[in-house]
Scaffold this active site. Sequence first.
Site, PDB file in Angstrom:
ATOM      1  N   HIS A  71      -2.009   6.884   7.726  1.00  0.00           N
ATOM      2  CA  HIS A  71      -1.121   7.847   7.046  1.00  0.00           C
ATOM      3  C   HIS A  71      -1.867   9.129   6.694  1.00  0.00           C
ATOM      4  O   HIS A  71      -1.271  10.211   6.665  1.00  0.00           O
ATOM      5  CB  HIS A  71      -0.568   7.238   5.746  1.00  0.00           C
ATOM      6  CG  HIS A  71       0.638   6.369   5.945  1.00  0.00           C
ATOM      7  ND1 HIS A  71       1.793   6.820   6.526  1.00  0.00           N
ATOM      8  CD2 HIS A  71       0.888   5.083   5.596  1.00  0.00           C
ATOM      9  CE1 HIS A  71       2.696   5.837   6.548  1.00  0.00           C
ATOM     10  NE2 HIS A  71       2.163   4.776   5.990  1.00  0.00           N
ATOM     11  N   CYS A 102       6.807  -0.247   6.883  1.00  0.00           N
ATOM     12  CA  CYS A 102       6.305   0.944   6.193  1.00  0.00           C
ATOM     13  C   CYS A 102       7.404   1.503   5.299  1.00  0.00           C
ATOM     14  O   CYS A 102       8.560   1.614   5.738  1.00  0.00           O
ATOM     15  CB  CYS A 102       5.883   1.989   7.228  1.00  0.00           C
ATOM     16  SG  CYS A 102       5.214   3.491   6.496  1.00  0.00           S
ATOM     17  N   LEU A 103       7.048   1.848   4.070  1.00  0.00           N
ATOM     18  CA  LEU A 103       8.040   2.388   3.140  1.00  0.00           C
ATOM     19  C   LEU A 103       8.629   3.709   3.659  1.00  0.00           C
ATOM     20  O   LEU A 103       9.736   4.079   3.273  1.00  0.00           O
ATOM     21  CB  LEU A 103       7.410   2.606   1.762  1.00  0.00           C
ATOM     22  CG  LEU A 103       6.891   1.341   1.064  1.00  0.00           C
ATOM     23  CD1 LEU A 103       6.216   1.699  -0.251  1.00  0.00           C
ATOM     24  CD2 LEU A 103       8.008   0.336   0.829  1.00  0.00           C
ATOM     25  N   HIS A 132      -3.583   0.733   8.244  1.00  0.00           N
ATOM     26  CA  HIS A 132      -2.249   1.327   8.133  1.00  0.00           C
ATOM     27  C   HIS A 132      -2.274   2.509   7.155  1.00  0.00           C
ATOM     28  O   HIS A 132      -1.738   3.581   7.458  1.00  0.00           O
ATOM     29  CB  HIS A 132      -1.274   0.230   7.673  1.00  0.00           C
ATOM     30  CG  HIS A 132       0.131   0.694   7.498  1.00  0.00           C
ATOM     31  ND1 HIS A 132       1.182   0.227   8.266  1.00  0.00           N
ATOM     32  CD2 HIS A 132       0.684   1.579   6.634  1.00  0.00           C
ATOM     33  CE1 HIS A 132       2.294   0.809   7.885  1.00  0.00           C
ATOM     34  NE2 HIS A 132       2.026   1.639   6.889  1.00  0.00           N
ATOM     35  N   GLU A 133      -2.912   2.305   6.000  1.00  0.00           N
ATOM     36  CA  GLU A 133      -2.943   3.378   4.987  1.00  0.00           C
ATOM     37  C   GLU A 133      -3.802   4.551   5.459  1.00  0.00           C
ATOM     38  O   GLU A 133      -3.437   5.716   5.255  1.00  0.00           O
ATOM     39  CB  GLU A 133      -3.440   2.844   3.643  1.00  0.00           C
ATOM     40  CG  GLU A 133      -2.578   1.750   3.024  1.00  0.00           C
ATOM     41  CD  GLU A 133      -1.094   2.051   3.016  1.00  0.00           C
ATOM     42  OE1 GLU A 133      -0.707   3.235   2.891  1.00  0.00           O
ATOM     43  OE2 GLU A 133      -0.305   1.106   3.166  1.00  0.00           O
ATOM     44  N   GLN A 135       2.791   9.775   1.645  1.00  0.00           N
ATOM     45  CA  GLN A 135       4.067   9.067   1.452  1.00  0.00           C
ATOM     46  C   GLN A 135       4.740   9.441   0.137  1.00  0.00           C
ATOM     47  O   GLN A 135       5.929   9.180  -0.038  1.00  0.00           O
ATOM     48  CB  GLN A 135       3.847   7.553   1.482  1.00  0.00           C
ATOM     49  CG  GLN A 135       3.457   7.029   2.855  1.00  0.00           C
ATOM     50  CD  GLN A 135       3.436   5.526   2.847  1.00  0.00           C
ATOM     51  OE1 GLN A 135       2.451   4.919   2.410  1.00  0.00           O
ATOM     52  NE2 GLN A 135       4.504   4.904   3.305  1.00  0.00           N
ATOM     53  N   GLY A 195       0.830  -1.190   0.000  1.00  0.00           N
ATOM     54  CA  GLY A 195       0.000   0.000   0.000  1.00  0.00           C
ATOM     55  C   GLY A 195       0.869   1.246   0.000  1.00  0.00           C
ATOM     56  O   GLY A 195       2.008   1.204   0.463  1.00  0.00           O
TER      57      GLY A 195
HETATM   58 NI    NI Z   1       3.175   2.967   5.683  1.00  0.00          NI
END
Ligand code: NI
Length: 178
Positions: free
Chosen positions: A145, A99-100, A141-142, A54, A49
């Site tokens: 953000h 997480c990226l 999670h998304e 991000q 995701g």
């Molecule tokens: Ni993340």
Amino acid sequence: MSILKIARIGHPIIRAEAKPVPRKAFGDPAFQKLIDDMQETMYEYEGVGVAGPQVHVGLRLAVLEVPGSESQEEVPFTVLANPTITPLGDQVESGWEGCLSIPDLRGVVPRIKHLKLEALDRHGKPFTLEASDFFARVIQHECDHLDGQVYLDRMADMKSLTFIKEFEAHVLRDEDET
Ligand code: NI
């Protein structure tokens, strides 16, 4: 399509509240290209995701896709614009997340096990779905953000925080970055 630069924690956009996607955006080719670019960026970095903040875009927009495996049910490519989550039941389950925007780390995070998601698709059309387990985890999670939250904020115990190399060596599980 283009691969977008990922914002990491420390960049203020990761901690900022994202703004709703305006109705007029859906017909804008630049907005459609942004979604395509977020998809390509997610594939490039092997995430499941990516949320707008991000990729330095402060909009309530995220994409996700979960490849099927023995432990995870496949989720096809999905666009979430202006999503809202309603818990279904009070079950909470702990599971590993990465997480990226927080490279090289993994941690155990408690999440709602079942939820209802209401959102708009890439054309602004409303949809509703019910999600459980890892799918529900990725959605949470998304959506976090979009509120300037990251999984570290949700961890019940920081002792599980581990680098990926140590995770692979000492935790016999495999999850994907989101
Ligand atoms: Ni993340």
